[in-house]
Each structure stands twice: as C-alpha cells, then as structure tokens.
Scaffold this motif. Structure first.
Motif, PDB file in Angstrom:
ATOM      1  N   TRP A  80     -14.208 -85.244  73.507  1.00  0.00           N
ATOM      2  CA  TRP A  80     -13.128 -86.188  73.752  1.00  0.00           C
ATOM      3  C   TRP A  80     -12.492 -86.579  72.429  1.00  0.00           C
ATOM      4  N   GLY A  81     -11.425 -87.330  72.514  1.00  0.00           N
ATOM      5  CA  GLY A  81     -10.750 -87.759  71.290  1.00  0.00           C
ATOM      6  C   GLY A  81      -9.520 -86.924  71.032  1.00  0.00           C
ATOM      7  N   ASP A  82      -9.466 -86.306  69.852  1.00  0.00           N
ATOM      8  CA  ASP A  82      -8.300 -85.494  69.496  1.00  0.00           C
ATOM      9  C   ASP A  82      -8.149 -84.294  70.419  1.00  0.00           C
ATOM     10  N   ALA A  83      -9.268 -83.755  70.900  1.00  0.00           N
ATOM     11  CA  ALA A  83      -9.228 -82.602  71.806  1.00  0.00           C
ATOM     12  C   ALA A  83     -10.151 -82.873  72.992  1.00  0.00           C
ATOM     13  N   ASP A  84      -9.562 -83.137  74.139  1.00  0.00           N
ATOM     14  CA  ASP A  84     -10.362 -83.356  75.346  1.00  0.00           C
ATOM     15  C   ASP A  84     -10.676 -82.005  75.975  1.00  0.00           C
ATOM     16  N   GLU A  85     -11.955 -81.649  75.966  1.00  0.00           N
ATOM     17  CA  GLU A  85     -12.374 -80.375  76.532  1.00  0.00           C
ATOM     18  C   GLU A  85     -13.698 -80.560  77.255  1.00  0.00           C
ATOM     19  N   ALA A  86     -13.940 -79.701  78.229  1.00  0.00           N
ATOM     20  CA  ALA A  86     -15.215 -79.722  78.939  1.00  0.00           C
ATOM     21  C   ALA A  86     -15.528 -78.327  79.435  1.00  0.00           C
ATOM     22  N   ALA A  87     -16.809 -78.013  79.483  1.00  0.00           N
ATOM     23  CA  ALA A  87     -17.292 -76.767  80.063  1.00  0.00           C
ATOM     24  C   ALA A  87     -18.615 -77.093  80.743  1.00  0.00           C
ATOM     25  N   LEU A  88     -18.583 -77.217  82.064  1.00  0.00           N
ATOM     26  CA  LEU A  88     -19.744 -77.674  82.816  1.00  0.00           C
ATOM     27  C   LEU A  88     -20.074 -76.719  83.949  1.00  0.00           C
ATOM     28  N   THR A  89     -21.357 -76.509  84.165  1.00  0.00           N
ATOM     29  CA  THR A  89     -21.823 -75.794  85.347  1.00  0.00           C
ATOM     30  C   THR A  89     -22.055 -76.831  86.437  1.00  0.00           C
ATOM     31  N   VAL A  90     -21.430 -76.622  87.582  1.00  0.00           N
ATOM     32  CA  VAL A  90     -21.467 -77.600  88.668  1.00  0.00           C
ATOM     33  C   VAL A  90     -22.093 -76.972  89.903  1.00  0.00           C
ATOM     34  N   THR A  91     -22.949 -77.734  90.571  1.00  0.00           N
ATOM     35  CA  THR A  91     -23.519 -77.298  91.849  1.00  0.00           C
ATOM     36  C   THR A  91     -23.303 -78.405  92.868  1.00  0.00           C
ATOM     37  N   ASP A  92     -22.630 -78.080  93.952  1.00  0.00           N
ATOM     38  CA  ASP A  92     -22.384 -79.061  95.010  1.00  0.00           C
ATOM     39  C   ASP A  92     -22.358 -78.359  96.361  1.00  0.00           C
ATOM     40  N   GLU A  93     -21.797 -79.004  97.369  1.00  0.00           N
ATOM     41  CA  GLU A  93     -21.814 -78.429  98.716  1.00  0.00           C
ATOM     42  C   GLU A  93     -21.002 -77.149  98.840  1.00  0.00           C
ATOM     43  N   SER A  94     -20.163 -76.852  97.839  1.00  0.00           N
ATOM     44  CA  SER A  94     -19.386 -75.613  97.847  1.00  0.00           C
ATOM     45  C   SER A  94     -20.086 -74.486  97.107  1.00  0.00           C
ATOM     46  N   GLY A  95     -21.247 -74.777  96.530  1.00  0.00           N
ATOM     47  CA  GLY A  95     -21.999 -73.760  95.807  1.00  0.00           C
ATOM     48  C   GLY A  95     -22.036 -74.040  94.321  1.00  0.00           C
ATOM     49  N   SER A  96     -22.227 -72.984  93.544  1.00  0.00           N
ATOM     50  CA  SER A  96     -22.281 -73.101  92.087  1.00  0.00           C
ATOM     51  C   SER A  96     -20.938 -72.704  91.502  1.00  0.00           C
ATOM     52  N   GLY A  97     -20.473 -73.508  90.553  1.00  0.00           N
ATOM     53  CA  GLY A  97     -19.178 -73.218  89.969  1.00  0.00           C
ATOM     54  C   GLY A  97     -19.103 -73.615  88.508  1.00  0.00           C
TER      55      GLY A  97
END
Length: 260
Positions: A80-97
């Motif tokens: 966050w801050g000068d460059a807002d970036e994210a790279a996350l592995t997500v698992t929910d009711e739609s599967g893994s993404g």
C-alpha cells in the motif's frame, strides 16, 4: 485508507511510549507494578501500531473467514502507499483463485473460469456473494483483502472504545489483546472514506442481515507490531468471524509466486 494520524496524536503516543520498555506495560492496568509506569491506553497503542504498519508499506497477510455461509481463506502479499498492489491466493465457495490488485484495478480469476474485474471502489462486486445493489456490497470480504490492516486498525482505534484483555501468547511472543465494539451506524454513518452511495449500500446490507454492531479484537506484539485483527459480525443468519494475521511487515513483493 484512513488519513494519517494528526501530528498531535503521534506526539502524544510517542510521549506515552517513551517510558515503556516491554510488552508487559501494554497489558491490563491491574497487572501494572505499583509506582511503576502506567500501561499505555489501548487507543494509543493501536494508533501507534497502525501507523507503524502503514509506514512499513506492505506485509504478508493470512485471512480466514468462518460463519454460517462457510469458510473462506486468503493469503499472500499486500502493498500500500505509493503503489497499491496485491497478489493473494483465495479459496471460497467458487473454488481456488488468484486475486490481484494493480493501480486500483482488481481482478479475481478462478481456475478454469473467466476473471472478474472491479475497481478498488467497487471491490465488493467481485465477491461471489455480491448482490445487484450499488457496488454489489457483499459484507466487506474483498475490501478486507485489499485494505492495509494498519489503515483498518487506525479506523477502529478512532471509532471504537477499546479495552485491554491483558497479555496472550501469539506467534511465539506475548501480545497485548484489545477488544471493543461499535454500532454499524456509527462506523459507517460518517467520514470521507465512503461515497454517499457506498455508505447507503453498506448500511442497507447490514440492516437486511440484522447486524446492528460489529466487534473488533486486535493483538499488538513487541515493538508495537500489529499481529492480528479480528472482526466479529452477528446478525439474523448467525455469527461470522474474519481474522487477519499480519507477518513480515515491510515492502512485501506483490508479484504472484509459483503455486500461490
């Protein structure tokens, strides 16, 4: 993201912290040594920890949400801050993404499926549970994943009366545990973080789900490091708990790694 704390707030916090030498002084007032330095007020501890994390510019986060609708997880890097970036592995009711954020644009792609796209201001519309209302508000899961935990903790300290629950073992250290709650109308009924449209959608979502207040728990470790932030929402469908663990604060690399 909440505005940076006013200089007067930081000066007051610095003066309070200048006399402390260990996490024990962050525990409940009843644990203080008679005649010794008074424990730092919970609000000041959380404000200072929140500012320190925001200043770090990034961290690895691990998020778990559990409730009547099931279990969700997310883990990875957030900047966050000068460059807002994210790279996350997500698992929910739609599967893994894979959820990525770059320059305010959010993309959520599940294995074998097309990517969902949203802007930061409409992040909730990418949630599988999103409705058809303004911004598709779905309870704040997506917003949590792309928001600085420090910024969220700062907002909590500003709007929620916190009490100390003393020291607890967490992540191999003794951490100070704080707790508080506030009515939804107070949390989202004012401030400049949300547009009037977003505020209305948020308040309406909580009203429809029978949620009148939200509870918060925060854990602060040695060096004023925010280690964990937990949100508890109880409504007509039951209780949902979302826990964010923060590790390795600093300029985290938001570039996806092989295998998530």
């Amino acid at each position: 993201m909440p505005p940076a704390p006013r200089p007067t707030v930081l000066v007051a916090a610095a003066l309070l912290l200048a006399t402390t030498t260990g996490c024990s002084l962050l525990a409940a007032p009843t644990t203080a040594t008679p005649g010794g330095p008074a424990p730092v007020p919970p609000r000041q501890v959380v404000l200072t920890a929140a500012q320190a994390l925001d200043d770090a510019g990034g961290a690895r986060i691990d998020v778990v949400q559990e409730g009547p609708a099931g279990r969700r997880t997310a883990s990875g890097s957030l900047v966050w801050g000068d460059a807002d970036e994210a790279a996350l592995t997500v698992t929910d009711e739609s599967g893994s993404g894979r959820l990525t954020l770059k320059d305010g644009a959010l993309d959520l792609a599940y294995q074998g499926g097309a990517a969902k796209h949203a802007e930061r201001s409409t992040a909730e519309s990418a949630d599988p549970r999103a409705g058809t209302g303004p911004a598709g508000f779905a309870g704040g899961w997506m917003t949590t994943l792309i928001s600085s935990p420090g910024g969220r903790a700062y907002g909590i300290a500003q709007g929620v009366k916190l009490v100390s629950l003393g020291g607890e073992q967490l992540a191999g250290v003794t951490a100070a545990h704080y707790r508080g709650s506030a009515p939804v109308a107070e949390l989202f009924g004012k401030g400049d973080e949300l547009s009037s449209r977003q505020r209305a959608a948020t308040l309406d979502w909580y009203r429809q789900h029978g949620v009148t207040a939200i509870g918060y728990d925060l854990w602060v470790g040695p060096g004023m490091q925010l280690l964990r932030l937990r949100e508890t929402v109880t409504g007509s469908a039951g209780t949902t708990v979302t826990t964010t663990d923060v590790s390795a604060p600093g300029a985290a690399d938001a570039t996806p790694t092989a295998g998530g």
